[in-house]
Every structure is written in structure tokens, then in C-alpha cells.
Design a protein around this motif. Structure first.
Motif, PDB file in Angstrom:
ATOM      1  N   LEU A 298       0.831  -1.208   0.000  1.00 16.64           N
ATOM      2  CA  LEU A 298       0.000   0.000   0.000  1.00 16.64           C
ATOM      3  C   LEU A 298       0.864   1.257   0.000  1.00 16.64           C
ATOM      4  CD1 LEU A 298      -2.796  -1.062   2.528  1.00 16.64           C
ATOM      5  CD2 LEU A 298      -2.960  -0.878   0.031  1.00 16.64           C
ATOM      6  N   ASN A 299       1.948   1.247   0.797  1.00 16.08           N
ATOM      7  CA  ASN A 299       2.856   2.390   0.821  1.00 16.08           C
ATOM      8  C   ASN A 299       3.538   2.598  -0.526  1.00 16.08           C
ATOM      9  OD1 ASN A 299       2.400   3.168   3.508  1.00 16.08           O
ATOM     10  ND2 ASN A 299       3.854   1.644   4.263  1.00 16.08           N
ATOM     11  N   THR A 300       3.932   1.472  -1.151  1.00 15.36           N
ATOM     12  CA  THR A 300       4.562   1.555  -2.465  1.00 15.36           C
ATOM     13  C   THR A 300       3.582   2.066  -3.510  1.00 15.36           C
ATOM     14  OG1 THR A 300       6.012  -0.313  -1.900  1.00 15.36           O
ATOM     15  CG2 THR A 300       5.812   0.252  -4.230  1.00 15.36           C
ATOM     16  N   PHE A 301       2.342   1.599  -3.428  1.00 18.74           N
ATOM     17  CA  PHE A 301       1.310   2.044  -4.361  1.00 18.74           C
ATOM     18  C   PHE A 301       1.068   3.548  -4.228  1.00 18.74           C
ATOM     19  CE2 PHE A 301      -3.217   2.577  -5.572  1.00 18.74           C
ATOM     20  CZ  PHE A 301      -3.125   2.118  -6.883  1.00 18.74           C
ATOM     21  N   ARG A 302       1.036   4.017  -2.993  1.00 24.09           N
ATOM     22  CA  ARG A 302       0.865   5.464  -2.786  1.00 24.09           C
ATOM     23  C   ARG A 302       2.071   6.236  -3.316  1.00 24.09           C
ATOM     24  NH1 ARG A 302      -0.550   3.680   2.628  1.00 24.09           N
ATOM     25  NH2 ARG A 302      -2.829   3.496   2.819  1.00 24.09           N
ATOM     26  N   TRP A 303       3.245   5.642  -3.139  1.00 19.67           N
ATOM     27  CA  TRP A 303       4.464   6.293  -3.619  1.00 19.67           C
ATOM     28  C   TRP A 303       4.448   6.408  -5.131  1.00 19.67           C
ATOM     29  CZ3 TRP A 303       8.458   3.826  -6.479  1.00 19.67           C
ATOM     30  CH2 TRP A 303       9.592   4.619  -6.680  1.00 19.67           C
ATOM     31  N   LEU A 305       1.810   6.476  -7.084  1.00 24.23           N
ATOM     32  CA  LEU A 305       0.780   7.439  -7.481  1.00 24.23           C
ATOM     33  C   LEU A 305       1.081   8.856  -7.000  1.00 24.23           C
ATOM     34  CD1 LEU A 305      -2.503   5.407  -6.873  1.00 24.23           C
ATOM     35  CD2 LEU A 305      -1.294   5.786  -9.027  1.00 24.23           C
ATOM     36  N   LYS A 306       2.112   8.990  -6.197  1.00 25.54           N
ATOM     37  CA  LYS A 306       2.526  10.287  -5.661  1.00 25.54           C
ATOM     38  C   LYS A 306       1.414  10.946  -4.845  1.00 25.54           C
ATOM     39  CE  LYS A 306       5.761  11.177  -9.435  1.00 25.54           C
ATOM     40  NZ  LYS A 306       6.209  12.099 -10.491  1.00 25.54           N
ATOM     41  N   THR A 307       0.609  10.114  -4.208  1.00 22.23           N
ATOM     42  CA  THR A 307      -0.426  10.657  -3.338  1.00 22.23           C
ATOM     43  C   THR A 307       0.048  10.731  -1.896  1.00 22.23           C
ATOM     44  OG1 THR A 307      -1.340   8.441  -2.991  1.00 22.23           O
ATOM     45  CG2 THR A 307      -2.287   9.762  -4.772  1.00 22.23           C
ATOM     46  N   ASN A 308       1.156  10.043  -1.640  1.00 27.03           N
ATOM     47  CA  ASN A 308       1.715  10.078  -0.297  1.00 27.03           C
ATOM     48  C   ASN A 308       3.219   9.959  -0.427  1.00 27.03           C
ATOM     49  OD1 ASN A 308       2.467   9.833   2.334  1.00 27.03           O
ATOM     50  ND2 ASN A 308       1.136   8.103   2.812  1.00 27.03           N
ATOM     51  N   ARG A 309       3.926  11.048  -0.228  1.00 23.10           N
ATOM     52  CA  ARG A 309       5.374  11.092  -0.424  1.00 23.10           C
ATOM     53  C   ARG A 309       6.144  10.793   0.855  1.00 23.10           C
ATOM     54  NH1 ARG A 309       6.797  13.443  -5.231  1.00 23.10           N
ATOM     55  NH2 ARG A 309       5.121  14.428  -6.391  1.00 23.10           N
TER      56      ARG A 309
END
Length: 324
Positions: A298-303, A305-309
């Protein structure tokens, strides 16, 4: 029609055998492509999340690498005979068979290493730090990757056994000779794999059950630990069930009908394809039944998508949570 393209072999006293080569190519390459993508993603997630620094995840990562090699190298080699008008033996047969069987054996050993690692961590935890030191871990991994390449170098060099093209299964095999080598491989594989897997996971389940009994009696354990133990028990049961369900059929069919004379060849190919799916399914099992890998995904997916840096949160180290 291209879809109906097939190859036929005729043997005295045996009905005509026909395979659909186009279907074989499509199925093999589809499993190969899907497995390559899934295992690459899983490896990236473990490395990106820093999980590979934990010793338990070192063996999981090693398994994913083995699965990746099977899907990206061995399976494409398995499909190559179907691209010939009449699949037959060629100069590359021994080498393609060598790669296929060594990777298969090494991946099976990786599953055993994970089971033993979990067993020591949960059942014999006092020995864990001693056994799984960095140097020892490297030696264990090296032995696992060299064991089957050394064994199958015997038929490759024709010192004992020989790789021969199996026209009825479309791959080069060292298990068609009558010199005792096939029985040797069967015995070695059985001893190194199934008893170890069975013993380790049975002991793990027994340990968890006894732990749960103590928890119920004393009410001293916290809720999170109980949750982790239940998750690990579920993971163990699912892992065993899926492994047996995908691999036992092809083993049984190969033993019952080694010359593909009793059963329709389509049954053999179907169970071979089912066995090939194991290199995708066990990656998914070890990923989605593991809370840490799921969190890292999930953290990698956010990374991506650049929604959570923000950097992935630091993973807690716990005796059971590490591999549950």
C-alpha cells in the motif's frame, strides 16, 4: 485455423494422441507473463519497503526470486518446442531441461527453507539467533541454490542419467532413463521436501494451539498477539492446502501414467498447467496473508501514485508478527 493447429504421434497399440500446440503456447506464455509481472512487483515491494533486511523476509524474497526465474526463464523454454512444426529433440534440449529441473528443485527447497525458518522462530526461538546469523544464512541460501544444479549436472554430463526429449509432454527430462537416476531424484526430492514441510508446519500449528490454551487460561496475553497467532495459523493452513492442491495432482498423474499411455494427454497438460500456477499463487499467498508485505504494498502504491510522499512507517518487530 491456427487455433486448431496440433501435433500427432502414433504408437503401436495406442490410440492417436493429439495436442493443440497453439493452446499450449498461449497457456504457457500467459502463465509465464503473469507470473513474471506478479513476482517482479512482489520483489520490488519487499525491497522498497525495506523488509528484506529482516531475516525471515530474506527467505521469502529468495522464494520470490526463484518464482521469477521459473516464470521468466523456465516456462518460456518449456513453450519453445510448440513453435516447431513437429516438436522434437534438438541440441538445446539438455540445457533447457537442465534449467527447468534445477529451478524447479531450487524453488521447492526455498519453500522448505521458509518452513524451517518459521519452525525455528516459533517453536525453537532460543536457537534462532544462533542458527540464522548473517554468515549462516548466506551459506544456507548458497547450498539451496547449488544443491539441484549439482545433482542435475550428472545427467547433463551423462555421467549418470541423460536428458531426453519427452514428446508426450513437450519438455526435456532426465526421468526417462532406466539407470536408477529417476528413482534417486524422486527419493532425494521426497526426503528433502515433503517430510520437512509436513513436520515444520504441524509443529508450528501445535505450538500456536498450546499457546492459545495458555492465553485462555491466564488471560495474560494481549489481543494483538492473539490476532497475530490466528493470522499465522491461517497462513500455514492456506499455504499447505494450496501447495498440495496444485502440486500433488501432477505428481500422482506422472507416477500413475509415466509413459502417457493410460490417460488422455490433455489430463497431463492440464495438471502441468495447474502446477505451473503454484509459482504465482504462492507469491500471492505469502504477500497478501502477510500484514507487513500488505502494508508495504500500500505504501509503495501510494508512492507510485505520488499521493503520499512520506516514507513508509517503521515496521514493528515482533516474534510472531515478523512472519505471520
Amino acid at each position: 485455423m491456427a487455433w486448431n493447429r496440433s501435433v500427432q504421434y502414433r504408437k503401436s497399440g495406442v490410440s492417436e494422441i493429439t495436442w493443440n500446440l497453439t493452446l499450449h503456447k498461449i497457456t504457457t506464455l500467459a502463465i509465464s507473463s503473469m507470473g513474471t509481472i506478479i513476482n517482479l512487483v512482489a520483489i520490488f515491494v519487499i525491497v522498497k519497503g525495506g523488509l528484506h533486511r529482516q531475516r525471515a523476509f530474506t527467505f521469502v524474497l529468495n522464494l520470490f526470486i526463484g518464482n521469477l526465474l521459473m516464470c521468466s526463464v523456465a516456462f518460456p523454454l518449456y513453450s519453445t518446442p510448440a513453435f516447431s512444426p513437429v516438436p522434437q529433440d534438438d541440441i538445446n534440449c539438455p540445457f533447457s531441461g537442465y534449467i527447468l529441473f534445477t529451478l524447479t528443485g531450487s524453488t521447492l527447497l526455498n519453500l522448505v527453507l521458509i518452513a524451517i525458518n518459521r519452525y525455528v522462530l516459533i517453536v525453537r526461538f532460543t536457537y534462532y539467533e544462533t542458527i540464522y546469523r548473517t554468515r549462516n544464512t548466506r551459506i544456507i541460501l548458497a547450498v539451496a541454490w547449488l544443491f539441484y544444479p549439482i545433482i542435475y549436472s550428472l545427467p547433463l554430463s551423462e555421467l549418470w542419467g541423460k536428458f531426453q526429449f519427452d514428446q508426450r509432454r513437450l519438455f526435456c527430462s532426465p526421468l526417462k532413463t532406466d539407470d536408477g537416476f529417476p528413482y534417486f531424484v524422486l527419493i532425494v526430492s521426497s526426503i528433502t521436501a515433503f517430510p520437512s514441510l509436513t513436520f515444520c508446519y504441524i509443529e508450528i500449528v501445535r505450538k500456536i494451539r498450546s499457546s492459545n490454551i495458555r492465553v485462555n487460561d491466564t488471560q495474560s496475553e494481549n489481543t494483538q498477539r492473539q490476532k497475530n497467532e490466528r493470522q499465522l495459523r491461517r497462513s500455514v493452513l492456506v499455504t499447505i492446502s494450496i501447495f498440495c492442491g496444485l502440486n500433488i495432482p501432477v505428481i500422482v498423474v506422472s507416477i500413475v501414467d509415466p509413459k502417457v499411455e493410460k490417460l488422455d494427454p490433455q489430463f497431463h497438460f492440464f495438471f502441468i498447467y495447474v502446477g505451473m500456477l503454484d509459482y504465482i499463487v504462492n507469491t500471492l499467498i505469502y504477500s497478501f496473508l502477510n500484514q507487513q508485505i500488505k502494508s508495504s504494498f500500500l505504501n509503495t502504491f501510494r508512492w507510485i501514485l505520488k499521493t503520499n510522499r512520506t516514507e513508509p512507517s517503521r515496521i514493528r518487530h515482533a516474534e510472531i508478527q515478523e512472519i505471520s
